[in-house]
Every structure is written in C-alpha cells, then in structure tokens.
Design a protein around this motif. Structure first.
Motif, PDB file in Angstrom:
ATOM      1  N   GLU A   1       0.926  13.549   8.213  1.00  0.00           N
ATOM      2  CA  GLU A   1       0.711  14.780   6.948  1.00  0.00           C
ATOM      3  C   GLU A   1      -0.246  15.753   7.639  1.00  0.00           C
ATOM      4  OE1 GLU A   1       0.269  12.323   3.762  1.00  0.00           O
ATOM      5  OE2 GLU A   1       1.976  11.354   3.736  1.00  0.00           O
TER       6      GLU A   1
ATOM      7  N   VAL B   1      -4.875  10.868  -6.030  1.00  0.00           N
ATOM      8  CA  VAL B   1      -4.318  12.058  -6.399  1.00  0.00           C
ATOM      9  C   VAL B   1      -2.808  11.777  -6.099  1.00  0.00           C
ATOM     10  CG1 VAL B   1      -6.120  13.491  -6.802  1.00  0.00           C
ATOM     11  CG2 VAL B   1      -4.878  13.403  -4.390  1.00  0.00           C
TER      12      VAL B   1
ATOM     13  N   ASP C   1      -3.804  -1.670  14.351  1.00  0.00           N
ATOM     14  CA  ASP C   1      -2.961  -0.727  14.277  1.00  0.00           C
ATOM     15  C   ASP C   1      -3.285   0.753  14.257  1.00  0.00           C
ATOM     16  OD1 ASP C   1      -3.168  -1.870  11.767  1.00  0.00           O
ATOM     17  OD2 ASP C   1      -1.626  -0.605  10.915  1.00  0.00           O
ATOM     18  N   GLN C   2      -4.534   0.773  13.311  1.00  0.00           N
ATOM     19  CA  GLN C   2      -4.804   2.295  13.098  1.00  0.00           C
ATOM     20  C   GLN C   2      -5.647   2.518  14.479  1.00  0.00           C
ATOM     21  OE1 GLN C   2      -6.975   3.052   9.676  1.00  0.00           O
ATOM     22  NE2 GLN C   2      -5.164   2.313   8.302  1.00  0.00           N
TER      23      GLN C   2
ATOM     24  N   GLY D   1       1.371   3.325   2.102  1.00  0.00           N
ATOM     25  CA  GLY D   1       1.917   3.851   3.294  1.00  0.00           C
ATOM     26  C   GLY D   1       3.146   3.067   3.508  1.00  0.00           C
TER      27      GLY D   1
ATOM     28  N   SER E   1       5.307   6.072   0.685  1.00  0.00           N
ATOM     29  CA  SER E   1       5.484   7.435   1.074  1.00  0.00           C
ATOM     30  C   SER E   1       6.972   7.706   1.679  1.00  0.00           C
ATOM     31  CB  SER E   1       4.638   7.825   2.124  1.00  0.00           C
ATOM     32  OG  SER E   1       3.066   7.925   1.599  1.00  0.00           O
TER      33      SER E   1
ATOM     34  N   GLY F   1      -7.343   6.255   3.264  1.00  0.00           N
ATOM     35  CA  GLY F   1      -5.781   5.795   3.255  1.00  0.00           C
ATOM     36  C   GLY F   1      -5.897   5.773   1.616  1.00  0.00           C
ATOM     37  N   SER F   2      -4.654   4.974   1.449  1.00  0.00           N
ATOM     38  CA  SER F   2      -4.129   5.130   0.057  1.00  0.00           C
ATOM     39  C   SER F   2      -5.134   4.098  -0.921  1.00  0.00           C
ATOM     40  CB  SER F   2      -2.901   4.649  -0.035  1.00  0.00           C
ATOM     41  OG  SER F   2      -2.646   3.067   0.360  1.00  0.00           O
TER      42      SER F   2
ATOM     43  N   THR G   1       1.066  -1.229   0.006  1.00  0.00           N
ATOM     44  CA  THR G   1      -0.103   0.050   0.080  1.00  0.00           C
ATOM     45  C   THR G   1       0.899   1.165  -0.035  1.00  0.00           C
ATOM     46  OG1 THR G   1      -0.177   0.497   2.317  1.00  0.00           O
ATOM     47  CG2 THR G   1      -1.552  -1.326   1.496  1.00  0.00           C
TER      48      THR G   1
ATOM     49  N   ASP H   1       3.910   2.532  12.285  1.00  0.00           N
ATOM     50  CA  ASP H   1       2.831   2.423  12.953  1.00  0.00           C
ATOM     51  C   ASP H   1       3.291   2.125  14.668  1.00  0.00           C
ATOM     52  OD1 ASP H   1       0.579   2.437  11.335  1.00  0.00           O
ATOM     53  OD2 ASP H   1       1.283   0.798  10.531  1.00  0.00           O
TER      54      ASP H   1
ATOM     55  N   ASN I   1       1.049   7.417   7.967  1.00  0.00           N
ATOM     56  CA  ASN I   1       1.748   8.630   7.073  1.00  0.00           C
ATOM     57  C   ASN I   1       0.578   9.672   7.254  1.00  0.00           C
ATOM     58  OD1 ASN I   1       4.346   7.375   5.864  1.00  0.00           O
ATOM     59  ND2 ASN I   1       2.754   5.824   5.883  1.00  0.00           N
ATOM     60  N   SER I   2      -0.708   9.144   6.662  1.00  0.00           N
ATOM     61  CA  SER I   2      -1.747  10.290   6.635  1.00  0.00           C
ATOM     62  C   SER I   2      -1.981  11.082   7.734  1.00  0.00           C
ATOM     63  CB  SER I   2      -2.988   9.606   6.008  1.00  0.00           C
ATOM     64  OG  SER I   2      -3.023   8.642   5.354  1.00  0.00           O
TER      65      SER I   2
ATOM     66  N   ARG J   1       6.972  14.182   3.085  1.00  0.00           N
ATOM     67  CA  ARG J   1       7.531  14.757   1.884  1.00  0.00           C
ATOM     68  C   ARG J   1       7.231  16.097   1.478  1.00  0.00           C
ATOM     69  NH1 ARG J   1       3.187  11.354   0.863  1.00  0.00           N
ATOM     70  NH2 ARG J   1       1.916  12.002  -0.951  1.00  0.00           N
TER      71      ARG J   1
HETATM   72  C1  UD1 Z   1      -5.340  -1.076   4.571  1.00  0.00           C
HETATM   73  C2  UD1 Z   1      -3.960  -0.856   5.240  1.00  0.00           C
HETATM   74  O1  UD1 Z   1      -3.086  -1.689   5.180  1.00  0.00           O
HETATM   75  N1  UD1 Z   1      -3.698   0.120   5.907  1.00  0.00           N
HETATM   76  C3  UD1 Z   1      -2.242   0.459   6.288  1.00  0.00           C
HETATM   77  C4  UD1 Z   1      -1.702   1.023   5.169  1.00  0.00           C
HETATM   78  O2  UD1 Z   1      -2.509   2.298   5.074  1.00  0.00           O
HETATM   79  P1  UD1 Z   1      -2.106   3.202   3.790  1.00  0.00           P
HETATM   80  O3  UD1 Z   1      -1.514   2.768   2.829  1.00  0.00           O
HETATM   81  O4  UD1 Z   1      -3.562   4.035   3.574  1.00  0.00           O
HETATM   82  O5  UD1 Z   1      -1.159   4.231   4.528  1.00  0.00           O
HETATM   83  P2  UD1 Z   1      -1.054   5.682   5.037  1.00  0.00           P
HETATM   84  O6  UD1 Z   1      -2.198   6.364   5.579  1.00  0.00           O
HETATM   85  O7  UD1 Z   1       0.199   5.741   6.087  1.00  0.00           O
HETATM   86  O8  UD1 Z   1      -0.472   6.378   3.878  1.00  0.00           O
HETATM   87  C5  UD1 Z   1      -1.322   6.726   2.650  1.00  0.00           C
HETATM   88  C6  UD1 Z   1      -0.212   7.412   1.824  1.00  0.00           C
HETATM   89  O9  UD1 Z   1      -0.754   7.822   0.454  1.00  0.00           O
HETATM   90  C7  UD1 Z   1      -1.051   9.201   0.221  1.00  0.00           C
HETATM   91  N2  UD1 Z   1      -2.166   9.354  -0.611  1.00  0.00           N
HETATM   92  C8  UD1 Z   1      -3.345   9.006  -0.216  1.00  0.00           C
HETATM   93  C9  UD1 Z   1      -4.222   9.304  -0.939  1.00  0.00           C
HETATM   94  C10 UD1 Z   1      -4.156   9.799  -2.298  1.00  0.00           C
HETATM   95  O10 UD1 Z   1      -5.156  10.164  -3.140  1.00  0.00           O
HETATM   96  N3  UD1 Z   1      -2.858  10.369  -2.825  1.00  0.00           N
HETATM   97  C11 UD1 Z   1      -1.692  10.080  -1.798  1.00  0.00           C
HETATM   98  O11 UD1 Z   1      -0.799  10.465  -2.123  1.00  0.00           O
HETATM   99  C12 UD1 Z   1      -0.979   9.680   1.471  1.00  0.00           C
HETATM  100  O12 UD1 Z   1      -0.479  11.108   1.290  1.00  0.00           O
HETATM  101  C13 UD1 Z   1       0.171   9.038   2.471  1.00  0.00           C
HETATM  102  O13 UD1 Z   1       1.092   9.146   2.451  1.00  0.00           O
HETATM  103  O14 UD1 Z   1      -0.228   1.538   5.765  1.00  0.00           O
HETATM  104  C14 UD1 Z   1       0.001   2.171   7.019  1.00  0.00           C
HETATM  105  C15 UD1 Z   1       1.124   2.830   7.544  1.00  0.00           C
HETATM  106  O15 UD1 Z   1       2.065   1.555   7.534  1.00  0.00           O
HETATM  107  C16 UD1 Z   1      -1.001   1.686   8.094  1.00  0.00           C
HETATM  108  O16 UD1 Z   1      -1.096   2.644   9.276  1.00  0.00           O
HETATM  109  C17 UD1 Z   1      -2.394   1.328   7.753  1.00  0.00           C
HETATM  110  O17 UD1 Z   1      -3.182   0.450   8.700  1.00  0.00           O
END
Ligand code: UD1
Length: 358
Positions: A271, A246, A292-293, A15, A18, A197-198, A13, A127, A267-268, A168
């Motif tokens: 940010e 995006v 974890d979340q 996450g 990033s 999330g992503s 993913t 996490d 990460n989200s 970033r």
């Molecule tokens: C379902 C799953 O397994 N989720 C895990 C995954 O979440 P997930 O992949 O959603 O991870 P995060 O929320 O940590 O990061 C998402 C990243 O995607 C980016 N972004 C998101 C949407 C978008 O349109 N564009 C974009 O660039 C965000 O800016 C961020 O940097 O990894 C995280 C960090 O290990 C964990 O805490 C989550 O439990």
C-alpha cells in the motif's frame, strides 16, 4: 438466471482480510452473491460485518497456531474438525461456484470442506514465504496466487502464479487536507505516519514514544498504535495524534503523510509503495514469527523502496539514525517507487480468480 455465488474466507489479522475487502465490490459488480466464512471473534468478523453489512457472515470454529505452550493446543484439532463440518454445511447451502481463501488459520477448515464438496478453491499468499495455514491448505487448492515472484520457489510449479499486489481502491481516494485537519496539525512540518501492522506493535510504539520530543522538533506524527495501546498521557501533545485502528480515515491519513515507519506486513508495504510513501521498515523478528516480514522487508530494500532496521538492532539511537537515512534517500526512493510495477486492480484480480470457477 439465479446469481452465482462465491465464498470468501481468511482472517486472524487484517493482513488476511484486506484483499478480500478489496475484491468484494468488484465481485458484486460482476453480479456475484458473496458469502464470508470467518471465525467468531477474529478481526475479520468486525471488518466484514461493519464494512459489508449486506454480506452473509458465517462463523465457524477454528484453531490457532501458537508459538507458546497452551492447553488449547490439545483441543484445537477438535475445533478444526468441527470447523470443517460447519464450513461443509455452509457450502452445501450457499452452493458457491468457487471458494477464495486469503489464508490465516480459520481458512484451513473451509478449504478442506470445499475440497470435500468438490468446489474449486483458489488460495492467495501475500508474504515471500507461505504461512502455515496456506501450507496446510495448498494440497486442496486448484490454484495459488502470490504477490512476490520469489514465493513461487516454495510452491508446486504446476499450480502457482505470481500476480503482484492488489490495493483496495478506497486507499487511492485520500485527501491530504482532510487528513491534516483530522489530526489538527499546523502546516509546515513533514508528517511521519507510524503503523505497527494491523495489531499495532509495542516495539514501534516504544521507539516513537521514547524519542517523541526530539521527533516533534522536525515532524508532525500520526501514530496507529493498535488496540489497547493508546497512551492517555500523550493525548494533548501538539503535533502528535494517536489512533488505535482506523478504517475509513486511513486513506486521508496516508495521503497527509510524507514518510512512514512500519512493520513489514505484505499488504501494508505494498500500500505504501502504491501511494509512493518512503518507508522505514522494522520487520517482526524471527524470534516472534517465521521471519516472513524480514524477507518482505529485505526485498523492498533491495528494490530501493525502503530502509530497513532489524528489531534486534533497534535502539533509541539507531532508530533516529535510520530515520535520518530515510530522509536523505527520499528522492532516490521516490524515483525507484515511480518505476515499480503498478498493483493489479481488484477487477483484474477477480478475473484471474474466476478462471478457476466450476
Ligand atoms: C503479527 C502477524 O501475524 N503479522 C502478519 C500479518 O500482519 P498484518 O495483519 O499487520 O498485515 P499487513 O501489514 O499485511 O496488513 C495490515 C492491513 O491492515 C490495514 N490497517 C492497518 C492499521 C489500521 O489502523 N487500519 C488498517 O486498515 C492496512 O491498511 C493493511 O491493509 O499478515 C501479514 C500478511 O500476511 C504478514 O506479513 C504479517 O507478518
């Protein structure tokens, strides 16, 4: 003198990608040649090859942790073994002085291959509780970095340190007007950014869409709903803008937002903290994950950065109530956020990683 090389890995993913994306420019500036090892079809392939076309991307076989029955659960060990062999061959050729792993299942064979090749490995856990891939990788690592102080309780004392988050740099360069223009929003109403999330989140998507007309009375809404989750019937509604996922638009969209509703991926949430956006977090439930979340969200709430609504408690009504509480607490949340520790810069993170180089 020939350039030094570093190999990065991590995926599954966004996450797990990033941080790698954040540090690549800093590594290149420090004169490193960067290689990436990821899976054939994971999101890391798309993100790295698109955003950093100059970087050699090496695909390997990898397994996956499934929480459900699948025949693939029986073939995955062989995939991991094949992945170790493939990663070993890449490392032999690229000759990195260090490997940096951001976790996710694809990273396990790379970490093992690095250990077999006598190359130091640094891994990173974002996490509160370590993920399975990092748990498996941990014995092979020279050092482990964490984002949360609490994570150190789950790791060997002699080889883990907390560095805090890294965001970033591109995310700090957003422009509010550009974001509003992209969404064609009329000025006036506050903007609510919804990010599941992503991968997007069906639960969040339903919470927003089932309350849409009510929400639109008070907000303009940017909805990052995840691949395949756009609702074409809602595409002409004024004040509601959907995107699947995006990349370069994200800084402007966050900058245009006043409040956020989000899953609680590490990460989200860091940010949103760095960009000072009060957030309502609906963490992925423990029925669907290791929980974890839930812990990430709890720590953010305890520090006054977020409101939290557990998925099990989520209804149309509780969602609107929680959003109302978020709005009422806006000033207090912004006050707490302004006192939070600033994230590390990618350059600072790179210096920490390179201490472990051969
Ligand atoms: C379902 C799953 O397994 N989720 C895990 C995954 O979440 P997930 O992949 O959603 O991870 P995060 O929320 O940590 O990061 C998402 C990243 O995607 C980016 N972004 C998101 C949407 C978008 O349109 N564009 C974009 O660039 C965000 O800016 C961020 O940097 O990894 C995280 C960090 O290990 C964990 O805490 C989550 O439990």
């Amino acid at each position: 003198m020939s350039k030094k090389t570093i190999v990065l890995t991590g995926g599954g993913t966004a996450g797990h990608v990033s941080l790698n994306e954040a540090i690549i420019p800093a590594l290149q500036e420090a004169g490193y040649s960067v290689h990436y090892i990821g899976s054939r079809n994971g999101i890391e392939k798309e993100l790295i090859t698109k955003n950093f076309p100059e970087i050699p991307y090496h695909s390997i076989s990898s397994g996956k942790l499934r929480r459900y029955f699948s025949l693939k659960n029986f073939t995955d060990p062989f995939r991991v073994l094949a992945g170790i062999g493939q990663a070993y061959a890449v490392l032999k050729k690229a000759k990195p002085s260090i490997v940096f792993s951001k976790g996710g299942f694809v990273s396990v064979p790379v970490v093992i291959a690095a250990k077999l090749s006598n190359i130091p490995v640094v891994i990173h856990e974002s996490d509160v509780t370590p993920g399975l891939a990092n748990k498996l990788a941990q014995p092979f690592a020279s050092h482990i970095f964490t984002v949360f102080q609490e994570t150190l309780n789950y790791l060997p004392k002699n080889k883990a340190t907390c560095t805090g988050s890294v965001v970033r740099e591109q995310l700090f360069k957003g422009n509010k007007l550009r974001g509003l223009k992209l969404c064609q929003f009329a000025p006036g109403k506050p903007v609510l950014l919804v990010m599941g999330g992503s991968l997007g989140s069906v639960v969040l998507n339903d919470a927003i869409r089932s309350n849409l007309s009510k929400l639109l009375e008070n907000f303009n809404i940017i909805h990052l709903c995840g691949k395949g989750n756009m609702d074409p019937q809602l595409s002409d509604i004024k004040g509601y803008k959907q995107f699947e996922y995006v990349t370069k638009e994200l800084p402007d969209l966050i900058s245009a937002s006043d409040f956020v509703v989000s899953r609680a991926g590490s990460n989200s949430i860091f940010e949103f903290l760095a960009l000072q956006k009060p957030m309502l977090l609906i963490p992925l439930s423990s029925a669907k994950s290791r929980g974890d979340q839930i812990l990430n969200a709890k720590l953010f709430k305890n520090q006054g950065f977020a409101e939290v609504l557990e998925e099990e408690q989520l209804t149309k009504e509780t969602f609107m109530e929680a959003l109302q509480t978020l709005i009422q607490k806006k000033d207090a949340i912004l006050g707490a956020m302004s006192k939070a520790e600033r994230p590390k810069t990618p350059k600072e993170m790179v210096e920490l990683i390179l201490q472990y180089e051969k």
